[in-house]
Write an enzyme that holds these catalytic residues in place. Structure first.
Site, short mmCIF file in Angstrom:
data_model
loop_
_atom_site.label_atom_id
_atom_site.label_comp_id
_atom_site.label_asym_id
_atom_site.label_seq_id
_atom_site.Cartn_x
_atom_site.Cartn_y
_atom_site.Cartn_z
N PHE A 159 0.84 -1.20 0.00
CA PHE A 159 0.00 0.00 0.00
C PHE A 159 0.87 1.24 0.00
O PHE A 159 2.01 1.23 0.46
CB PHE A 159 -0.99 0.01 1.18
CG PHE A 159 -0.37 0.34 2.51
CD1 PHE A 159 -0.57 1.59 3.08
CD2 PHE A 159 0.37 -0.60 3.21
CE1 PHE A 159 -0.01 1.90 4.30
CE2 PHE A 159 0.92 -0.29 4.44
CZ PHE A 159 0.73 0.96 5.00
N GLU A 214 4.62 10.40 -0.11
CA GLU A 214 5.21 10.94 -1.33
C GLU A 214 6.54 11.60 -0.99
O GLU A 214 6.81 11.90 0.18
CB GLU A 214 4.24 11.92 -1.99
CG GLU A 214 2.94 11.27 -2.44
CD GLU A 214 2.00 12.23 -3.16
OE1 GLU A 214 2.34 13.43 -3.28
OE2 GLU A 214 0.93 11.76 -3.61
N PRO A 215 7.39 11.86 -2.00
CA PRO A 215 8.73 12.39 -1.71
C PRO A 215 8.73 13.70 -0.92
O PRO A 215 9.63 13.94 -0.12
CB PRO A 215 9.33 12.60 -3.10
CG PRO A 215 8.64 11.59 -3.96
CD PRO A 215 7.24 11.52 -3.42
N GLY A 262 5.49 13.35 4.44
CA GLY A 262 5.50 12.09 5.18
C GLY A 262 4.23 11.95 5.98
O GLY A 262 3.24 11.38 5.53
N SER A 263 4.23 12.53 7.16
CA SER A 263 3.08 12.39 8.05
C SER A 263 1.86 13.17 7.59
O SER A 263 0.73 12.83 7.96
CB SER A 263 3.46 12.85 9.46
OG SER A 263 4.53 12.07 9.97
N THR A 267 6.84 -0.67 0.98
CA THR A 267 7.35 -1.98 1.35
C THR A 267 6.68 -3.00 0.43
O THR A 267 5.47 -2.94 0.22
CB THR A 267 7.03 -2.30 2.81
OG1 THR A 267 7.63 -1.32 3.64
CG2 THR A 267 7.54 -3.67 3.20
N GLN A 300 26.04 -6.17 39.61
CA GLN A 300 24.76 -5.52 39.88
C GLN A 300 24.34 -4.58 38.75
O GLN A 300 23.15 -4.50 38.41
CB GLN A 300 24.83 -4.74 41.20
CG GLN A 300 23.48 -4.21 41.67
CD GLN A 300 23.60 -3.45 42.98
OE1 GLN A 300 24.24 -2.41 43.04
NE2 GLN A 300 22.98 -3.97 44.03
N HIS A 343 26.85 -6.30 25.22
CA HIS A 343 27.82 -6.99 24.36
C HIS A 343 29.16 -6.26 24.28
O HIS A 343 30.14 -6.85 23.80
CB HIS A 343 27.25 -7.14 22.94
CG HIS A 343 26.28 -8.26 22.77
ND1 HIS A 343 25.00 -8.24 23.28
CD2 HIS A 343 26.41 -9.48 22.18
CE1 HIS A 343 24.37 -9.37 22.97
NE2 HIS A 343 25.21 -10.14 22.30
N GLU A 402 4.44 3.64 10.13
CA GLU A 402 3.04 3.79 10.55
C GLU A 402 2.85 4.98 11.49
O GLU A 402 2.01 4.96 12.38
CB GLU A 402 2.55 2.50 11.22
CG GLU A 402 1.59 1.70 10.36
CD GLU A 402 2.36 0.98 9.23
OE1 GLU A 402 2.99 1.70 8.41
OE2 GLU A 402 2.32 -0.24 9.15
#
Length: 401
Positions: free
Chosen positions: A127, A131-132, A135-136, A162, A295, A354, A379
């Site tokens: 869907f 557009e370029p 956004g929101s 996507t 700890q 890590h 979204e």
């Protein structure tokens, strides 16, 4: 099964589905995810396995060949898949949103045409709203569909699809002024068009071009593309629901359930990051003992686990609210906001645990560290979620004076 992120009240069928998906993730996704991600390779064999499990039709009604399951079941499956590799959950999510929009808003002919093949994964959905230049601010789109006899002619450029290359059906939001006089509110003059195309890149049908994949920091494997329409002609019966002017509401309905999905993805990635962190902390030794016995590391693990649990609970609540037929934009916005923010924090804490090895591509946490930021945007950004949450709270707690 782990102790964290358990869901009470599931029936036997739901438990069996989740057990099957988790087993698939552990055996078929986790062992190959990092290798495929580093090559930015589409996970063809994994997707074929998901088709065999019926996951492409999980929420499609049984009358159309799907499993007819709830949003909760779907979200819990997405959580498991994202735990293995978030990109795979993205492949499923965009397909699911288009199927959901067809189920909720499509004409009977559109449902009969697409849903059975979507349930089998033969037709894959994508869907397109963004557009370029925006956004929101969805209402500011400039792509346009103009009526020409029994067809519509579509022109414009869309962004951030996507499944843009691998899909064969795209729900595209365009402005359509036909039947909507000048002065009509912007969001009331938009229409969702169902655009069928061949999978692939380049000109995939006359007037429609899918350029190559966008090279991304993370969220690799899945194809993210632009979509360019230049005189694209589609028949009038491919207006979703058969009536123009309803596209904004149809898309927002799809995005609302999509936000539950993104929350589920955040939960799954956070769970995997916690698993990696707590495991590594018990193997790595400093100052004569495993770092898990320090700890400072125990505090970090405690915070991570609490965030995993809290995000999962809010995601489940939002899914159940939608399944009950109630409005859930407040709950979905809260779940998406919290899960994506907590995911970022849990992944970063696992990365810190890590130490220098987290920076090495040999360790899985390096991949998660690049994937988590996408959830902060997809979204709707955190700022958009907070706007939705704030407005809804003011509706619920209106001052009586």
């Amino acid at each position: 099964m782990t102790r964290l992120a358990q869901t009470a009240g599931l029936n036997d069928i739901q438990q069996e589905i989740l057990s099957t998906v988790r087993d698939f993730v552990d055996k078929e996704i986790i062992p190959v995810a990092t290798q495929l991600e580093h090559r930015d390779e589409y996970p063809t064999e994994i997707v074929e396995g998901l088709k065999e499990l019926g996951l492409f039709g999980l929420m499609i009604p049984e009358e159309y060949g799907g499993l007819g399951e709830s949003l909760l079941t779907y979200a819990l499956c997405v959580e498991e898949i994202a735990r293995g590799w978030m990109s795979v959950s993205g492949i499923i999510n965009t397909h699911f949103i288009v199927a959901y929009m067809l189920k909720q808003h499509g004409t009977q002919e559109q449902k009969d045409t697409f849903l059975p093949r979507m349930a089998l994964g033969e037709v894959r959905g994508a869907f397109s709203m963004s557009e370029p230049a925006l956004g929101s601010d969805v209402a500011a789109i400039t792509s346009k569909g103009v009526k020409d006899g029994d067809e519509y002619v579509l022109n414009g450029q869309k962004m951030w699809l996507t499944n843009g290359g691998t899909s064969s059906l795209v729900a595209v939001l365009c402005r359509s002024d036909e039947g909507h006089p000048e002065g009509t509110a912007r969001h009331k003059s938009m229409t969702t068009f169902l655009v069928e195309k061949e999978p692939g890149f380049g000109e995939v049908r006359p007037g429609l071009t899918i350029p190559g994949k966008i090279d991304k920091m993370g969220y690799k494997g899945v194809d993210t593309t632009e979509l360019i329409m230049d005189g694209l002609r589609i028949p009038a019966n491919r207006v979703l629901g058969g009536t123009t002017g309803r596209g904004f509401y149809q898309m927002m309905d799809g995005v609302e359930v999509g936000r539950v999905n993104v929350a589920a993805r955040g939960c799954g990635v956070a769970q995997r990051a916690f698993e990696l962190g707590v495991s590594y902390a018990q193997q790595r030794h400093t100052f004569g003992k495993p770092i898990a016995q320090h700890q400072a590391i125990q505090f970090k693990l405690a915070e991570m686990a609490t965030k995993v649990e809290a995000a999962h609970a809010m995601m489940v609540n939002a899914a159940r609210k939608k399944d009950s037929g109630e409005r859930n934009d407040l709950e979905a916005g809260m779940a998406k906001y919290l899960a994506s923010e907590y995911c970022k924090e849990v992944v970063e804490d696992a990365f810190r645990i890590h130490g220098g090895y987290g920076f090495s591509k040999e360790y899985e946490i390096e991949r998660l560290y690049r994937e988590a930021p996408m959830l902060l945007i997809g979204e709707g950004t955190a700022e958009i979620q907070k706007m939705i949450i704030g407005r809804r709270l003011l509706e619920e707690y209106r001052f009586q004076g």
